[in-house]
Design a protein around this motif. Structure first.
Motif, PDB file in Angstrom:
ATOM      1  N   SER A  84       8.825   7.369   2.543  1.00 18.91           N
ATOM      2  CA  SER A  84       8.350   6.889   1.241  1.00 18.91           C
ATOM      3  C   SER A  84       8.280   5.362   1.191  1.00 18.91           C
ATOM      4  CB  SER A  84       9.241   7.415   0.123  1.00 18.91           C
ATOM      5  OG  SER A  84      10.559   6.906   0.273  1.00 18.91           O
ATOM      6  N   VAL A  85       9.021   4.685   2.064  1.00 15.21           N
ATOM      7  CA  VAL A  85       9.001   3.220   2.105  1.00 15.21           C
ATOM      8  C   VAL A  85       7.593   2.715   2.433  1.00 15.21           C
ATOM      9  CG1 VAL A  85       9.923   1.203   3.328  1.00 15.21           C
ATOM     10  CG2 VAL A  85      11.439   3.065   2.685  1.00 15.21           C
ATOM     11  N   LEU A  86       6.893   3.406   3.334  1.00 16.29           N
ATOM     12  CA  LEU A  86       5.536   2.991   3.701  1.00 16.29           C
ATOM     13  C   LEU A  86       4.573   3.123   2.528  1.00 16.29           C
ATOM     14  CD1 LEU A  86       5.261   4.492   7.280  1.00 16.29           C
ATOM     15  CD2 LEU A  86       5.367   2.089   6.654  1.00 16.29           C
ATOM     16  N   CYS A  87       4.695   4.208   1.795  1.00 17.19           N
ATOM     17  CA  CYS A  87       3.834   4.423   0.629  1.00 17.19           C
ATOM     18  C   CYS A  87       4.073   3.337  -0.424  1.00 17.19           C
ATOM     19  CB  CYS A  87       4.105   5.806   0.052  1.00 17.19           C
ATOM     20  SG  CYS A  87       3.048   6.227  -1.331  1.00 17.19           S
ATOM     21  N   GLU A  88       5.333   3.022  -0.663  1.00 18.82           N
ATOM     22  CA  GLU A  88       5.664   1.977  -1.630  1.00 18.82           C
ATOM     23  C   GLU A  88       5.157   0.615  -1.168  1.00 18.82           C
ATOM     24  OE1 GLU A  88       9.883   2.267  -2.020  1.00 18.82           O
ATOM     25  OE2 GLU A  88       9.785   4.283  -2.897  1.00 18.82           O
ATOM     26  N   PHE A  89       5.271   0.347   0.117  1.00 13.95           N
ATOM     27  CA  PHE A  89       4.805  -0.931   0.652  1.00 13.95           C
ATOM     28  C   PHE A  89       3.294  -1.056   0.504  1.00 13.95           C
ATOM     29  CE2 PHE A  89       3.347  -3.588   4.250  1.00 13.95           C
ATOM     30  CZ  PHE A  89       3.940  -4.780   3.868  1.00 13.95           C
ATOM     31  N   ARG A  90       2.565   0.020   0.829  1.00  8.54           N
ATOM     32  CA  ARG A  90       1.106  -0.014   0.669  1.00  8.54           C
ATOM     33  C   ARG A  90       0.712  -0.210  -0.785  1.00  8.54           C
ATOM     34  NH1 ARG A  90       1.126   4.011   4.432  1.00  8.54           N
ATOM     35  NH2 ARG A  90       0.859   5.582   2.825  1.00  8.54           N
ATOM     36  N   ALA A  91       1.458   0.405  -1.699  1.00  8.03           N
ATOM     37  CA  ALA A  91       1.178   0.218  -3.131  1.00  8.03           C
ATOM     38  C   ALA A  91       1.366  -1.247  -3.520  1.00  8.03           C
ATOM     39  CB  ALA A  91       2.084   1.120  -3.965  1.00  8.03           C
ATOM     40  N   ARG A  92       2.406  -1.887  -2.996  1.00  5.16           N
ATOM     41  CA  ARG A  92       2.612  -3.323  -3.265  1.00  5.16           C
ATOM     42  C   ARG A  92       1.467  -4.157  -2.691  1.00  5.16           C
ATOM     43  NH1 ARG A  92       8.257  -5.081  -4.380  1.00  5.16           N
ATOM     44  NH2 ARG A  92       9.506  -3.206  -4.478  1.00  5.16           N
ATOM     45  N   LEU A  93       0.997  -3.797  -1.491  1.00  4.03           N
ATOM     46  CA  LEU A  93      -0.123  -4.522  -0.888  1.00  4.03           C
ATOM     47  C   LEU A  93      -1.371  -4.419  -1.757  1.00  4.03           C
ATOM     48  CD1 LEU A  93       0.078  -3.617   2.908  1.00  4.03           C
ATOM     49  CD2 LEU A  93       0.569  -5.816   1.860  1.00  4.03           C
ATOM     50  N   VAL A  94      -1.649  -3.218  -2.222  1.00  2.00           N
ATOM     51  CA  VAL A  94      -2.844  -3.006  -3.041  1.00  2.00           C
ATOM     52  C   VAL A  94      -2.709  -3.715  -4.381  1.00  2.00           C
ATOM     53  CG1 VAL A  94      -4.177  -1.254  -4.271  1.00  2.00           C
ATOM     54  CG2 VAL A  94      -3.475  -0.847  -1.920  1.00  2.00           C
ATOM     55  N   ASP A  95      -1.570  -3.548  -5.027  1.00  2.00           N
ATOM     56  CA  ASP A  95      -1.359  -4.188  -6.339  1.00  2.00           C
ATOM     57  C   ASP A  95      -1.399  -5.705  -6.238  1.00  2.00           C
ATOM     58  OD1 ASP A  95      -1.133  -1.685  -7.435  1.00  2.00           O
ATOM     59  OD2 ASP A  95       1.066  -1.700  -7.529  1.00  2.00           O
ATOM     60  N   GLY A  96      -0.880  -6.245  -5.139  1.00  3.26           N
ATOM     61  CA  GLY A  96      -0.858  -7.696  -4.970  1.00  3.26           C
ATOM     62  C   GLY A  96      -2.125  -8.259  -4.351  1.00  3.26           C
ATOM     63  N   GLY A  97      -3.061  -7.391  -3.971  1.00  6.49           N
ATOM     64  CA  GLY A  97      -4.305  -7.850  -3.348  1.00  6.49           C
ATOM     65  C   GLY A  97      -4.081  -8.531  -2.010  1.00  6.49           C
ATOM     66  N   THR A  98      -3.077  -8.102  -1.270  1.00  4.55           N
ATOM     67  CA  THR A  98      -2.714  -8.734  -0.010  1.00  4.55           C
ATOM     68  C   THR A  98      -3.367  -8.079   1.201  1.00  4.55           C
ATOM     69  OG1 THR A  98      -0.597  -9.123  -1.079  1.00  4.55           O
ATOM     70  CG2 THR A  98      -0.712  -9.676   1.218  1.00  4.55           C
ATOM     71  N   GLY A  99      -4.080  -6.994   0.994  1.00  2.00           N
ATOM     72  CA  GLY A  99      -4.715  -6.294   2.109  1.00  2.00           C
ATOM     73  C   GLY A  99      -5.566  -7.195   2.979  1.00  2.00           C
ATOM     74  N   PRO A 100      -6.495  -7.976   2.395  1.00  2.00           N
ATOM     75  CA  PRO A 100      -7.304  -8.870   3.229  1.00  2.00           C
ATOM     76  C   PRO A 100      -6.478  -9.902   3.994  1.00  2.00           C
ATOM     77  CG  PRO A 100      -8.317  -8.600   1.078  1.00  2.00           C
ATOM     78  CD  PRO A 100      -6.960  -7.947   1.016  1.00  2.00           C
ATOM     79  N   ALA A 101      -5.326 -10.282   3.469  1.00  2.84           N
ATOM     80  CA  ALA A 101      -4.471 -11.255   4.161  1.00  2.84           C
ATOM     81  C   ALA A 101      -3.954 -10.677   5.479  1.00  2.84           C
ATOM     82  CB  ALA A 101      -3.306 -11.665   3.267  1.00  2.84           C
ATOM     83  N   LEU A 102      -3.738  -9.358   5.518  1.00  2.96           N
ATOM     84  CA  LEU A 102      -3.316  -8.726   6.773  1.00  2.96           C
ATOM     85  C   LEU A 102      -4.393  -8.880   7.835  1.00  2.96           C
ATOM     86  CD1 LEU A 102      -1.752  -5.363   5.534  1.00  2.96           C
ATOM     87  CD2 LEU A 102      -0.551  -7.383   6.328  1.00  2.96           C
ATOM     88  N   LEU A 103      -5.623  -8.591   7.451  1.00  2.00           N
ATOM     89  CA  LEU A 103      -6.726  -8.716   8.405  1.00  2.00           C
ATOM     90  C   LEU A 103      -6.911 -10.166   8.829  1.00  2.00           C
ATOM     91  CD1 LEU A 103      -9.053  -7.430   9.955  1.00  2.00           C
ATOM     92  CD2 LEU A 103     -10.468  -7.782   7.934  1.00  2.00           C
ATOM     93  N   ASP A 104      -6.848 -11.088   7.875  1.00  2.00           N
ATOM     94  CA  ASP A 104      -7.006 -12.507   8.211  1.00  2.00           C
ATOM     95  C   ASP A 104      -5.915 -12.982   9.165  1.00  2.00           C
ATOM     96  OD1 ASP A 104      -9.226 -12.605   6.585  1.00  2.00           O
ATOM     97  OD2 ASP A 104      -8.141 -13.421   4.856  1.00  2.00           O
ATOM     98  N   ALA A 105      -4.680 -12.532   8.943  1.00  3.71           N
ATOM     99  CA  ALA A 105      -3.578 -12.922   9.825  1.00  3.71           C
ATOM    100  C   ALA A 105      -3.785 -12.365  11.228  1.00  3.71           C
ATOM    101  CB  ALA A 105      -2.250 -12.439   9.253  1.00  3.71           C
ATOM    102  N   MET A 106      -4.255 -11.123  11.314  1.00  2.00           N
ATOM    103  CA  MET A 106      -4.495 -10.529  12.629  1.00  2.00           C
ATOM    104  C   MET A 106      -5.626 -11.259  13.339  1.00  2.00           C
ATOM    105  SD  MET A 106      -3.814  -6.411  12.057  1.00  2.00           S
ATOM    106  CE  MET A 106      -5.489  -6.040  12.252  1.00  2.00           C
TER     107      MET A 106
END
Length: 160
Positions: free
Chosen positions: A74-96
């Motif tokens: 469940s930790v992964l699901c909660e983390f993904r929810a934080r990523l989506v709510d915070g709009g941080t998804g594109p930052a992951l791709l940019d960092a990679m």
């Protein structure tokens, strides 16, 4: 991956996603990397959590001790929810992408193929090879059945 590319994410990237007080139970950079590895291998949350618990290659990539107990899926699901709510998804791709450029895996202004025709061609040739193998297997199975039937027929004729 860890040896060649080095660290991709750091906890400071994810600081806005967590409250100022307290400390997250799992390191956010690890959860981000687990999310990427989970996607690459096509795993569910439960399978990814099991991989963190049991696979030595994942433990090594995540800089975990071999005896690390892992975490609940469940930790992964909660983390993904934080990523989506915070709009941080594109930052992951940019960092990679930034890390891959630094490592020399991507070149700036390099010509990148955006279509997958070469991938489809390889898949098509592998698919044809599988068809040939399956056809050969079916033919050999049929021959084995015919041969067994003929052997029984000759045995019958010898008895008569």
């Amino acid at each position: 991956m860890r040896d060649e590319i080095g660290p991709i994410f750091d906890d400071l990237m994810f600081a806005p996603l967590f409250p100022a007080r307290g400390q997250p139970a799992e390191s956010p950079w690890r959860l981000a990397l687990i999310t990427v590895m989970q996607f690459v291998e096509g795993l569910s949350d439960r399978q990814a959590a099991d991989a963190v618990r049991s696979r030595i290659d994942w433990k090594y990539a995540l800089s975990l001790e071999l005896i690390d107990p892992g975490f609940d899926a469940s930790v992964l699901c909660e983390f993904r929810a934080r990523l989506v709510d915070g709009g941080t998804g594109p930052a992951l791709l940019d960092a990679m992408l930034a890390r891959f450029k630094e490592s020399g895996l991507l070149r700036a202004r390099g010509q990148q193929r955006t279509d997958s025709t070469h991938v489809l061609a390889v898949v098509r040739s592998v698919n044809r090879l599988e068809f040939v193998g399956e056809t050969l297997r079916a033919a050999l199975n049929t021959l084995a059945l015919v041969e067994a039937g003929l052997a029984r027929w000759f045995d019958f004729l010898r008895l008569v």
